[in-house]
Design a protein around this motif. Structure first.
Motif: not given
Length: 308
Positions: A184-190, A223-231
């Motif tokens: 539900x957090x993913x679905x609402x971008x929380x 690098x992993x982050x729920x809002x923004x990840x970098x490759x």
């Protein structure tokens, strides 16, 4: 099942609206080798050249009514302890394999279905993998919790597993990733309530699937982050293509777990030669779809390549 011997007893009784089931099966403690045949595509179908030690067990309990929209309670447990796997004429061996797997549900609508892997550990020579994964309420609002701590040589791993889909695989991957998120957090971008952190690094990756071009990556990092990840990928070769650098920023990477959400990214690709045909399968060039497919990825791309 293959070489795996199962013992058990069961009763199945017909009822007006379905079946009443009461069953119990177990494999007791058996050699790990008896379970290896159950791994799809491993060892290229030839277990005669594989030796294995260590004990494994499987237990399954099923109790309740099976009817339309009504399921019996069940509990599946799979365990492996101190497992070792050695392939003939291969120097490397897989050792210290420990696995616990639990899948269960007690409610008729499967609303409490859970999958729990509290432990998956093994070594290949001096490399290691240590992982765990747990998800509850899988069909309602699943929570995903787990970690992956690994230092693995892909060539050594493939020399043992010998996967049928691979011509070759090499390079090293070092990862340390932890996550705890709810659907539900993913679905609402929380993103504030999600916990996703860590990174993965790769060196000298070389992978060739059957009937696909060879992929070489000199180095890479995610690098992993729920809002923004970098490759970041350096010195990428796919068949004839020569890409010096790929830089990508994914804004909502956890949307991968939601088929209804688009994934937004910015990418910069620079290199000397880019053969687009090698990046597109023959099927995707010719097959026409009879139904609408929502674009999952929206990637703003800057392409800096001498020859395309």
């Amino acid at each position: 099942i293959g070489d795996l011997m199962m013992l058990g007893n069961a009763s199945v009784m017909s009822q007006e609206n379905g079946l009443a089931i009461d069953a119990k099966f177990n494999s007791e403690a058996q050699s790990l080798k008896n379970y290896l045949r159950l791994i799809p595509g491993a060892f290229k179908g030839n277990l005669d050249k594989v030796t294995a030690s260590g004990n494994s067990s499987l237990d399954l309990l099923v109790s309740g009514q099976l009817a339309p929209n009504h399921y019996p309670a069940f509990n599946l447990e799979v365990k492996a302890n101190e497992g070792n796997v050695k392939v003939k004429d291969v120097k490397e061996k897989l050792s210290n394999l420990d696995l616990d797997l639990f899948i269960s549900s007690s409610k008729k609508d499967l609303s409490d279905l859970s999958v729990n892997v509290p432990m998956l550990n093994f070594n290949i020579d001096d490399q290691y993998v240590s992982a765990s994964f747990n998800t509850i309420e899988v069909l309602v609002d699943p929570t995903y919790t787990g970690n992956l701590d690994a230092d693995i040589d892909l060539k050594k791993l493939n020399s043992i597993l010998q996967l049928e889909s691979l011509e070759s695989m090499g390079g090293t991957i070092l990862s340390d990733v932890q996550f705890n998120v709810k659907q539900s957090q993913i679905n609402t971008a929380n993103y504030e309530l999600m916990s996703v952190n860590g990174s993965a690094k790769a060196q000298n990756i070389a992978i060739q699937m059957h009937e696909n071009p060879l992929i070489n990556i000199s180095s890479g990092e995610v690098s992993f982050n729920p809002a923004k990840s970098n490759i970041l990928l350096e010195s990428l070769e796919i068949g004839d293509s020569r890409i010096k650098l790929v830089e990508m920023e994914i804004e909502n990477v956890m949307s991968i777990l939601n088929n209804e959400q688009q994934i937004l990214a910015d990418a910069k690709i620079s290199g000397s030669y880019f053969n687009i045909d090698e990046w597109i399968s023959e099927d995707s060039k010719t097959v026409e779809s009879n139904f609408d497919v929502k674009d999952r990825w929206i990637v703003n791309t800057v392409l800096v390549v001498k020859n395309v």
